[in-house]
Every structure is written in structure tokens, then in C-alpha cells.
Design a protein around this motif. Structure first.
Motif, mmCIF file in Angstrom:
data_model
loop_
_atom_site.group_PDB
_atom_site.id
_atom_site.type_symbol
_atom_site.label_atom_id
_atom_site.label_comp_id
_atom_site.label_asym_id
_atom_site.label_seq_id
_atom_site.Cartn_x
_atom_site.Cartn_y
_atom_site.Cartn_z
ATOM 1 N N THR A 56 0.691 -1.327 -0.051
ATOM 2 C CA THR A 56 0.105 -0.077 -0.197
ATOM 3 C C THR A 56 0.927 1.268 0.018
ATOM 4 O O THR A 56 0.711 2.006 -0.584
ATOM 5 C CB THR A 56 -0.983 0.103 1.490
ATOM 6 O OG1 THR A 56 -1.512 -1.309 1.652
ATOM 7 C CG2 THR A 56 -2.018 1.118 1.185
ATOM 8 N N PHE A 82 1.971 -0.834 -10.310
ATOM 9 C CA PHE A 82 0.940 -1.844 -10.356
ATOM 10 C C PHE A 82 1.565 -2.992 -9.800
ATOM 11 O O PHE A 82 0.831 -3.665 -9.063
ATOM 12 C CB PHE A 82 0.857 -2.216 -11.931
ATOM 13 C CG PHE A 82 -0.250 -1.308 -12.802
ATOM 14 C CD1 PHE A 82 -1.324 -1.239 -12.301
ATOM 15 C CD2 PHE A 82 0.181 -0.710 -13.837
ATOM 16 C CE1 PHE A 82 -2.249 -0.219 -13.047
ATOM 17 C CE2 PHE A 82 -0.791 0.154 -14.626
ATOM 18 C CZ PHE A 82 -1.835 0.475 -14.042
ATOM 19 N N LEU A 83 2.646 -3.230 -9.696
ATOM 20 C CA LEU A 83 3.460 -4.139 -8.906
ATOM 21 C C LEU A 83 3.202 -4.277 -7.251
ATOM 22 O O LEU A 83 2.650 -5.222 -6.876
ATOM 23 C CB LEU A 83 4.957 -4.325 -9.070
ATOM 24 C CG LEU A 83 5.546 -5.134 -8.150
ATOM 25 C CD1 LEU A 83 5.603 -6.746 -8.705
ATOM 26 C CD2 LEU A 83 7.425 -4.951 -8.528
ATOM 27 N N SER A 84 3.101 -3.044 -6.987
ATOM 28 C CA SER A 84 2.558 -2.706 -5.371
ATOM 29 C C SER A 84 1.235 -2.961 -5.504
ATOM 30 O O SER A 84 0.874 -3.559 -4.462
ATOM 31 C CB SER A 84 2.682 -1.391 -5.313
ATOM 32 O OG SER A 84 3.968 -0.702 -5.495
ATOM 33 N N GLY A 85 0.379 -2.520 -6.403
ATOM 34 C CA GLY A 85 -0.931 -2.736 -6.493
ATOM 35 C C GLY A 85 -1.280 -4.319 -6.415
ATOM 36 O O GLY A 85 -2.246 -4.664 -5.661
ATOM 37 N N SER A 86 -0.739 -5.082 -7.064
ATOM 38 C CA SER A 86 -0.967 -6.534 -7.129
ATOM 39 C C SER A 86 -0.529 -7.018 -5.936
ATOM 40 O O SER A 86 -1.024 -8.078 -5.471
ATOM 41 C CB SER A 86 -0.069 -7.316 -8.089
ATOM 42 O OG SER A 86 0.814 -6.557 -8.931
ATOM 43 N N LEU A 87 0.718 -6.610 -5.188
ATOM 44 C CA LEU A 87 1.289 -7.140 -3.744
ATOM 45 C C LEU A 87 -0.213 -6.766 -2.732
ATOM 46 O O LEU A 87 -0.555 -7.840 -1.842
ATOM 47 C CB LEU A 87 2.282 -6.468 -3.316
ATOM 48 C CG LEU A 87 3.533 -6.852 -3.741
ATOM 49 C CD1 LEU A 87 4.693 -6.034 -3.380
ATOM 50 C CD2 LEU A 87 3.865 -8.305 -3.691
ATOM 51 N N LEU A 116 -3.302 -6.749 -3.710
ATOM 52 C CA LEU A 116 -4.406 -7.534 -4.013
ATOM 53 C C LEU A 116 -4.311 -8.772 -3.369
ATOM 54 O O LEU A 116 -5.016 -9.498 -2.595
ATOM 55 C CB LEU A 116 -4.777 -7.330 -5.512
ATOM 56 C CG LEU A 116 -5.382 -6.371 -6.007
ATOM 57 C CD1 LEU A 116 -5.176 -6.498 -7.361
ATOM 58 C CD2 LEU A 116 -6.865 -6.043 -5.237
ATOM 59 N N ILE A 117 -2.738 -9.562 -3.623
ATOM 60 C CA ILE A 117 -2.518 -10.625 -2.948
ATOM 61 C C ILE A 117 -2.685 -10.894 -1.752
ATOM 62 O O ILE A 117 -3.315 -11.617 -1.072
ATOM 63 C CB ILE A 117 -0.987 -10.985 -3.421
ATOM 64 C CG1 ILE A 117 -0.760 -11.211 -4.801
ATOM 65 C CG2 ILE A 117 -0.550 -12.299 -2.730
ATOM 66 C CD1 ILE A 117 0.584 -11.278 -5.478
ATOM 67 N N ASP A 118 -2.228 -9.676 -0.626
ATOM 68 C CA ASP A 118 -2.159 -9.864 0.796
ATOM 69 C C ASP A 118 -3.817 -9.732 1.175
ATOM 70 O O ASP A 118 -3.982 -10.207 1.998
ATOM 71 C CB ASP A 118 -1.580 -8.554 1.267
ATOM 72 C CG ASP A 118 -0.956 -8.782 2.420
ATOM 73 O OD1 ASP A 118 -0.818 -9.825 2.967
ATOM 74 O OD2 ASP A 118 -0.706 -7.831 3.098
#
Lengths: 156, 264
Positions: free
Chosen positions: A75, B19-24, B26-28
Motif C-alpha cells: 500500500t 501496478f506491482l505494488s497494487g498486485s501485492l 491484492l495478493i495480501d
């Protein structure tokens, strides 16, 4: 060599982030906060925006999420990267003067403190943001002047 | 022209990392934080505050005076003794403070059957949450209660790391804890940063003479610990609901004595 440079950026960013947290607890009694990490984001994004800092932004955000918050992983990275892109994008399209830069600085400071704004929303808090922005913008300008490459040339 | 394309490339890389941060995230989110917990349990060494390491550094004895004259040695020895005495004085002061705060704690809480683990404040994050010492190394769990020197509940653990923990306190707007009064009425106590909002959720006896609201084993708490004292506050009873508002006067500082309660 390049890897070493990236690693040093990551270490500097994380150290500054920890420094900001320590300052936060020391100045807990006051509403005015000094935000060295935000100043760094603004400085880099407006003056030296490049690929070399993206990993530092990403990893410092991950580090922060991992050890200091209950946020979902990534985040804070997303927030740092988004702020960085937007600062650079808007800054490069603005005719930069003191007022526009200060407004930009304040707007992105509000975005930087977005979680706090959501959790303790009040009109009073916006005046606090303005106050924090004023103090930090002054520091930003001070650093800006100090780090200018031709600072020595001017003095001679 | 070259600069413009370089800048565009930078934007693309930044957006990819976004987007990489965003996918993290989402995964979390979809793994219910299991993803971050798994990573955290393996890389705890990155946290900078390690009391053991700090103590090791302090206790390192550099013997630089071996080859110098006796006089220099003697001076060094005396200097070390003075330093040791100063350290002892500080330890003594700390112990006196600890005894005083423990006395305060004993007045308000039950001692039998519980272990009170002393903790201290380490850092406050940007979302106004506090990080305290003690984590998995002290066998702490999520929702363990945190008490102040007077034995009042000031928060509970929300995330546990190896040697530190994140707490939700009465100063956080996400603070929420159920409690019970002496009449058996149940309450939900929430915070809006400045005030604690006390609202009844189940009434057994309509009585506004509430005094203290306690934690209770009925809510999976280890026992009865005071959360809020309403004896000096205005308590209202409207529409079959008892409610009150209490100003939060508690402030954290580096020397705050806080305790985590564990059942024996």
C-alpha cells in the motif's frame, strides 16, 4: 556499480523513513510534524526524477508496510510511487513559481497523509496540514538552496 | 527529444512498479494478510531496534591502554568505575520508577493468575499507531490487552512481529473494545481520537450509576481490567440505551510504563 548505487539509494531512503518516524515520536506533543521523507520524495520527483529511484521508493514502502503498519503489503509503495509520478507530471507542466510550488507541495502532503485525514477528518485538520506544509516547504526550500550545484560559484 | 523519451520511459517504469505494488496489495488482501505474515516471519532482522544488540555494543570493552604506563591504566580504570557507577545510578532510578509504577498498577488490577509483561514505546507510525517492544519473543498474541501504569486498558495488540508489536490505542479512531459494568450491562467503547464513546449494547439493569466499565472473560479477555471510569462523567439514558463520552487524557511518551496482560 549500478547495483551498488541502487542499494545505497534504498538504504538512504529507508534511513530517512526511520528518521521521520523517530522525529514523529519526539514531536508527538505538537501538531507540527517534520517530514524528511516527504521532502525527499518532493525533491527527487521535482528535480531528479529518474528510473534509478523507483526501486528505492518501492522497497522503502514495502519495508514500512512490513514493520511499522498493519496495512496491506504494498500500500505504502503504491502511495510513494503515485505521489512521485504525479508530482513530476504536474510540476513539469506548471510554470513553477513560489505559490504554485507551495500549493503543489501542500496538495501532495495531504495525499501523503491521506490515512490520517480519513481517520481523523475535520476542518481543523486541514489547517494543521497547511501548517505542516508551511514548515516542511520552508525546509524543502532551504535544502534546495543548499544543494544547488552552483552555490559556490555564486559566492565567489 | 532524448530527454522526453527518457522521461516517458521513467513514467512507464514507475507505473509498472505502481501496478506491482497494487498486485501485492491484492495478493495480501485476498490471502487475508497471510502473504505478508509469511514474509515477515522470515525477515524480522531488518527492524532497526534490537535491545540485545544495543546492550552488546554498550558492554564492549576496548582495551586500548595495555601498552601505556600504569598511570594511564589507573586513570582508565577509575574512569570506567565512574561510568559503571553512573550506569548503576541510572539503573537504580529506573528501578525506583518501576517500583512506583508497579505500586500504582497493583492498586487497580488483580495480581493473581496474571503475568504483567512490561513494555515500552518504540515508534509512532504515520497513521498514529504505536509500536511497542515485545512480540513473538514474549509469546504475545493479537488482541492481548495493554494497560497503563494505573491498570486501565489503553489498547490492544493488532499485529505481532518478532520483537515488537503494533497496538491500537484509545487515541486511534479504529479502537473498539467491548466491556461490562457492575450491573452486568454490556457496552461497546470506541474512540474518535479525542474522546471515548461509551454506548450500551445489552442492558440488564437500567442504572446510570455505572462507575467503571471492565473487560470480561465473556469477550475473550483474560479477566476484569478497568477500561474507563464514568464516576465523574455525565451518563445519559435515552431510548433504552446508556451512553457517555469521556475525554481521553492519556498521552504516550518514551518513558510511559505500559504492561501487556497474559494469563498464567
Amino acid at each position: 556499480m549500478k547495483q551498488l548505487r541502487y542499494l545505497s539509494f534504498v538504504l538512504i531512503f529507508i534511513s530517512l523513513l526511520i528518521f521521520e518516524l523517530f522525529i514523529g515520536i519526539i514531536t508527538d506533543f505538537s501538531e507540527v510534524k517534520i517530514l524528511p521523507f516527504y521532502i525527499l520524495i518532493f525533491y527527487i520527483s521535482s528535480k531528479y526524477f529518474s528510473n534509478s529511484f523507483v526501486i528505492a521508493f518501492f522497497l522503502s514502502g514495502i519495508y514500512y508496510d512490513a514493520f511499522y503498519t498493519s496495512n496491506y503489503f504494498g500500500t505504502t509503495s503504491a502511495k510513494f510511487i503515485l505521489i512521485s509520478i504525479l508530482i513530476n507530471f504536474i510540476n513539469s507542466r506548471l510554470r513553477v513559481n513560489l505559490y504554485s510550488e507551495f500549493i503543489l507541495f501542500t496538495f501532495f502532503l495531504a495525499l501523503y497523509k491521506v490515512e490520517t485525514i480519513f481517520t481523523s477528518f475535520s476542518i481543523n485538520y486541514f489547517s494543521i496540514i497547511l501548517l505542516i506544509s508551511g514548515v516542511n516547504y520552508f525546509l524543502f526550500k532551504l535544502i534546495n538552496i543548499t544543494l544547488k550545484e552552483d552555490v559556490f560559484k555564486k559566492s565567489f | 527529444m532524448y530527454q522526453e523519451s527518457q522521461k516517458r520511459r521513467s513514467y512507464i517504469i514507475y507505473i509498472l512498479f505502481f501496478f506491482l505494488s497494487g498486485s501485492l496489495v491484492l495478493i495480501d488482501f485476498f490471502s487475508n494478510k497471510k502473504f505478508s505474515d509469511t514474509i515477515l516471519s522470515r525477515v524480522e532482522f531488518l527492524f532497526p531496534i534490537n535491545e540485545e544488540a544495543a546492550n552488546t555494543l554498550v558492554s564492549l570493552d576496548f582495551d586500548f591502554f595495555e601498552s601505556r604506563s600504569d598511570l594511564i591504566n589507573e586513570n582508565a580504570r577509575l574512569k570506567n568505575e565512574v561510568i559503571e557507577l553512573r550506569k548503576l545510578k541510572l539503573v537504580n532510578e529506573e528501578l525506583i520508577n518501576e517500583i512506583l509504577s508497579n505500586d500504582e498498577l497493583i492498586k487497580n488490577v488483580q495480581i493473581e493468575d496474571y503475568v504483567y509483561l512490561k513494555s515500552s514505546l518504540l515508534i509512532k507510525n504515520t497513521t498514529n499507531e504505536y509500536i511497542i517492544s515485545g512480540g513473538r519473543n514474549l509469546n504475545l498474541n493479537i488482541n492481548d490487552l495493554v494497560l497503563n501504569e494505573e491498570g486501565f486498558v489503553i489498547g490492544y495488540l493488532t499485529k505481532i512481529f518478532d520483537d515488537h508489536s503494533l497496538i491500537s490505542t484509545v487515541l486511534n479512531s479504529n479502537f473498539s473494545i467491548p466491556g461490562i459494568d457492575k450491573h452486568g450491562n454490556e457496552y461497546l467503547i470506541t474512540s474518535n481520537n479525542d474522546e471515548l464513546l461509551v454506548n450500551s449494547i445489552l442492558i440488564n439493569e437500567k442504572n446510570v450509576n455505572v462507575d467503571y466499565i471492565f473487560t470480561d472473560i465473556a469477550f475473550d479477555h483474560p479477566g476484569k481490567f478497568p477500561i474507563v471510569d464514568l464516576s465523574q462523567e455525565e451518563v445519559s439514558q435515552l431510548n433504552n440505551k446508556i451512553s457517555s463520552t469521556v475525554k481521553v487524557n492519556y498521552r504516550f511518551s518514551f518513558d510511559s510504563n505500559i504492561y501487556i496482560v497474559k494469563k498464567k
